[in-house]
Design a protein around this motif. Structure first.
Motif, PDB file in Angstrom:
ATOM      1  N   HIS A  67       0.508  -1.389  -0.262  1.00  0.00           N
ATOM      2  CA  HIS A  67      -0.068   0.083   0.327  1.00  0.00           C
ATOM      3  C   HIS A  67       0.713   1.142  -0.290  1.00  0.00           C
ATOM      4  CE1 HIS A  67      -3.296   2.771   1.171  1.00  0.00           C
ATOM      5  NE2 HIS A  67      -4.035   1.183   1.193  1.00  0.00           N
ATOM      6  N   ALA A  68       0.579   2.271  -1.039  1.00  0.00           N
ATOM      7  CA  ALA A  68       1.581   3.629  -0.893  1.00  0.00           C
ATOM      8  C   ALA A  68       1.012   4.161   0.786  1.00  0.00           C
ATOM      9  CB  ALA A  68       0.884   4.415  -2.087  1.00  0.00           C
ATOM     10  N   PRO A  69       1.966   4.627   0.889  1.00  0.00           N
ATOM     11  CA  PRO A  69       1.771   6.296   1.886  1.00  0.00           C
ATOM     12  C   PRO A  69       0.311   6.804   1.619  1.00  0.00           C
ATOM     13  CG  PRO A  69       3.675   6.630   0.599  1.00  0.00           C
ATOM     14  CD  PRO A  69       3.128   5.670   0.323  1.00  0.00           C
ATOM     15  N   TYR A  70      -0.529   7.465   2.678  1.00  0.00           N
ATOM     16  CA  TYR A  70      -1.730   7.861   3.011  1.00  0.00           C
ATOM     17  C   TYR A  70      -1.393   9.073   2.124  1.00  0.00           C
ATOM     18  CZ  TYR A  70      -3.499   3.829   5.672  1.00  0.00           C
ATOM     19  OH  TYR A  70      -4.156   2.717   6.350  1.00  0.00           O
ATOM     20  N   THR A  71       0.064   9.607   2.264  1.00  0.00           N
ATOM     21  CA  THR A  71       0.093  11.249   2.060  1.00  0.00           C
ATOM     22  C   THR A  71       0.487  11.648   1.066  1.00  0.00           C
ATOM     23  OG1 THR A  71       2.778  10.431   2.673  1.00  0.00           O
ATOM     24  CG2 THR A  71       1.013  11.466   4.141  1.00  0.00           C
ATOM     25  N   LEU A  72       0.076  10.411   0.333  1.00  0.00           N
ATOM     26  CA  LEU A  72       0.505  10.535  -1.403  1.00  0.00           C
ATOM     27  C   LEU A  72      -1.059  10.705  -2.018  1.00  0.00           C
ATOM     28  CD1 LEU A  72       2.580   7.508  -3.840  1.00  0.00           C
ATOM     29  CD2 LEU A  72       0.209   8.688  -4.231  1.00  0.00           C
ATOM     30  N   ASN A  73      -0.480  12.139  -2.991  1.00  0.00           N
ATOM     31  CA  ASN A  73      -0.978  12.502  -3.366  1.00  0.00           C
ATOM     32  C   ASN A  73      -0.510  12.908  -4.850  1.00  0.00           C
ATOM     33  OD1 ASN A  73      -3.947  13.839  -3.954  1.00  0.00           O
ATOM     34  ND2 ASN A  73      -3.683  15.514  -2.864  1.00  0.00           N
ATOM     35  N   ALA A  74      -1.410  12.345  -5.800  1.00  0.00           N
ATOM     36  CA  ALA A  74      -1.418  12.185  -7.645  1.00  0.00           C
ATOM     37  C   ALA A  74      -1.692  13.548  -7.831  1.00  0.00           C
ATOM     38  CB  ALA A  74      -1.463  10.710  -8.091  1.00  0.00           C
ATOM     39  N   CYS A  75      -2.928  13.959  -7.308  1.00  0.00           N
ATOM     40  CA  CYS A  75      -3.509  15.132  -8.297  1.00  0.00           C
ATOM     41  C   CYS A  75      -3.764  16.513  -7.476  1.00  0.00           C
ATOM     42  CB  CYS A  75      -4.825  14.534  -8.468  1.00  0.00           C
ATOM     43  SG  CYS A  75      -6.102  14.138  -7.414  1.00  0.00           S
ATOM     44  N   ALA A  76      -2.807  16.620  -6.321  1.00  0.00           N
ATOM     45  CA  ALA A  76      -2.274  17.248  -5.692  1.00  0.00           C
ATOM     46  C   ALA A  76      -2.293  18.779  -6.503  1.00  0.00           C
ATOM     47  CB  ALA A  76      -0.907  17.292  -4.975  1.00  0.00           C
ATOM     48  N   LYS A 118      -9.794  18.026 -13.171  1.00  0.00           N
ATOM     49  CA  LYS A 118      -8.588  18.480 -13.382  1.00  0.00           C
ATOM     50  C   LYS A 118      -7.142  16.913 -12.974  1.00  0.00           C
ATOM     51  CE  LYS A 118      -5.136  20.854 -13.811  1.00  0.00           C
ATOM     52  NZ  LYS A 118      -4.066  20.966 -15.409  1.00  0.00           N
ATOM     53  N   GLY A 119      -8.316  16.190 -11.432  1.00  0.00           N
ATOM     54  CA  GLY A 119      -8.026  15.142 -10.743  1.00  0.00           C
ATOM     55  C   GLY A 119      -8.228  14.469 -11.492  1.00  0.00           C
ATOM     56  N   ILE A 120      -8.769  14.312 -12.393  1.00  0.00           N
ATOM     57  CA  ILE A 120      -8.296  12.697 -12.866  1.00  0.00           C
ATOM     58  C   ILE A 120      -7.748  12.799 -14.027  1.00  0.00           C
ATOM     59  CG2 ILE A 120      -9.421  11.112 -15.176  1.00  0.00           C
ATOM     60  CD1 ILE A 120     -11.687  11.388 -13.187  1.00  0.00           C
ATOM     61  N   GLU A 121      -7.101  14.457 -14.686  1.00  0.00           N
ATOM     62  CA  GLU A 121      -6.060  14.966 -15.913  1.00  0.00           C
ATOM     63  C   GLU A 121      -4.850  14.495 -14.651  1.00  0.00           C
ATOM     64  OE1 GLU A 121      -4.797  18.979 -17.766  1.00  0.00           O
ATOM     65  OE2 GLU A 121      -6.989  18.214 -17.176  1.00  0.00           O
ATOM     66  N   LEU A 122      -4.261  14.814 -13.731  1.00  0.00           N
ATOM     67  CA  LEU A 122      -3.297  14.718 -13.277  1.00  0.00           C
ATOM     68  C   LEU A 122      -2.956  13.461 -12.620  1.00  0.00           C
ATOM     69  CD1 LEU A 122      -3.755  17.784 -10.725  1.00  0.00           C
ATOM     70  CD2 LEU A 122      -2.567  17.835 -12.829  1.00  0.00           C
ATOM     71  N   ILE A 123      -3.653  12.677 -12.000  1.00  0.00           N
ATOM     72  CA  ILE A 123      -3.928  11.292 -12.066  1.00  0.00           C
ATOM     73  C   ILE A 123      -3.464  10.662 -13.034  1.00  0.00           C
ATOM     74  CG2 ILE A 123      -4.467   9.428 -11.442  1.00  0.00           C
ATOM     75  CD1 ILE A 123      -6.522  10.523  -9.257  1.00  0.00           C
ATOM     76  N   ILE A 124      -3.973  10.405 -14.529  1.00  0.00           N
ATOM     77  CA  ILE A 124      -3.236  10.146 -15.358  1.00  0.00           C
ATOM     78  C   ILE A 124      -2.306  10.175 -16.496  1.00  0.00           C
ATOM     79  CG2 ILE A 124      -3.815   9.488 -18.214  1.00  0.00           C
ATOM     80  CD1 ILE A 124      -6.824  10.400 -17.439  1.00  0.00           C
ATOM     81  N   ASP A 125      -1.766  11.198 -15.708  1.00  0.00           N
ATOM     82  CA  ASP A 125      -0.414  12.333 -16.240  1.00  0.00           C
ATOM     83  C   ASP A 125       0.688  11.474 -15.097  1.00  0.00           C
ATOM     84  OD1 ASP A 125       1.436  13.667 -17.886  1.00  0.00           O
ATOM     85  OD2 ASP A 125       1.869  14.832 -15.306  1.00  0.00           O
TER      86      ASP A 125
END
Length: 277
Positions: A67-76, A118-125
């Motif tokens: 599991h990745a750490p909870y602090t990780l935010n791919a669409c920050a 926008k969140g989805i776009e950043l996660i995809i990137d």
């Protein structure tokens, strides 16, 4: 075969996690490879990793989940936080080369006011950048409860991310029973309908693992509060149907319930008694 385990601490070492799993009747487990609330990670011991791999092979373990750490935010919103997420994922999956054929799970992230699109776009990137490195583990998006600005509480949002990555064979989904219940998917009264919707929107071939949790919160609450098995609003009857459902029963199930090893041993024994081969 019933593939059941729980979340274990890596602080004792990789091999010890495998021994702990066996001691409670588990044949899979989930773990963090670093501080779940921070970025620090200890150096992994190659011999320790090889010992765990041998133990898993000898005892017929199902794939395990890191599991990745909870602090990780791919669409920050902050690019530095997205860079931290990217670097953390790369570091984690490089460590997982010690244990091939396993799964890496992460929360898609929170768009923090930027909007779902926008969140989805950043996660995809970010995911496409990771996939360009040729990851060994399969990267799993976790279904979320929909609290705040979370991305991933609707199947359509997860589909958009997977589509944006070309439905890469190293991507998929981990379904959390507490989260989908809180997000408004009625796995208690309409399990078949929920799975049919998942298949129609995402495709069951993309489902690789289950987080098996009861919920402290009511249906559709959009709050993430796990309960021990049979002691929440999902209940033991529904959980029995989930672990025995023909499209789910052979997947790895990982408990994330509020328990220590003895409590998890009791839960696993109960679930095994309810599982039908």
């Amino acid at each position: 075969m019933f593939n059941i385990g729980c979340h274990l601490s890596v602080s004792k070492g990789l091999f010890r996690m495998g021994k702990d799993a066996l001691s409670i009747g588990a044949n899979t487990f989930q773990c963090f490879l670093r501080n779940p609330r921070g970025g620090a990670a200890k150096k992994l011991d190659l011999a320790d990793g090889l010992a765990l791999k041998q133990l898993m092979d000898e005892n017929g373990f199902a794939p395990i989940v890191v599991h990745a750490p909870y602090t990780l935010n791919a669409c920050a919103k902050d690019e530095r936080l997205r860079d931290f997420a990217f670097e953390t994922i790369l570091d984690d999956i490089s460590r997982m080369a010690l244990l091939p054929g396993n799964l890496y799970n992460f929360h898609p992230g929170s768009h923090v006011g930027q909007g779902i699109g926008k969140g989805i776009e950043l996660i995809i990137d970010l995911l496409n950048r990771v996939l360009e490195t040729g990851p060994e583990p399969t990267l799993l998006l976790e279904t979320m409860s929909g609290s705040g600005s979370e991305v991933g509480s609707r199947f359509e949002e997860l589909k958009a991310i997977l589509d944006g990555c070309g439905n890469h064979p190293k991507t998929g989904v981990c379904l959390d029973t507490c989260h989908v219940w809180s997000a408004g998917y009625d796995v208690v009264n309409r399990l078949d309908d929920v799975l049919e919707e998942f298949d129609s929107v995402i495709g069951l071939k993309h489902l690789h693992a289950i987080h098996l949790n009861d919920s402290l919160m009511p249906f559709g609450s959009h709050k993430d509060r796990h309960a021990t098995i049979g002691e929440g609003t999902i209940g033991i009857d529904a959980i029995t149907r989930i672990i025995n459902h023909p499209v789910l029963k052979n997947l790895p199930f990982c408990l994330e319930t509020p328990n220590e090893l003895p409590g998890h041993a009791e839960e696993i024994a109960l679930l095994k008694s309810l599982y039908r081969d």
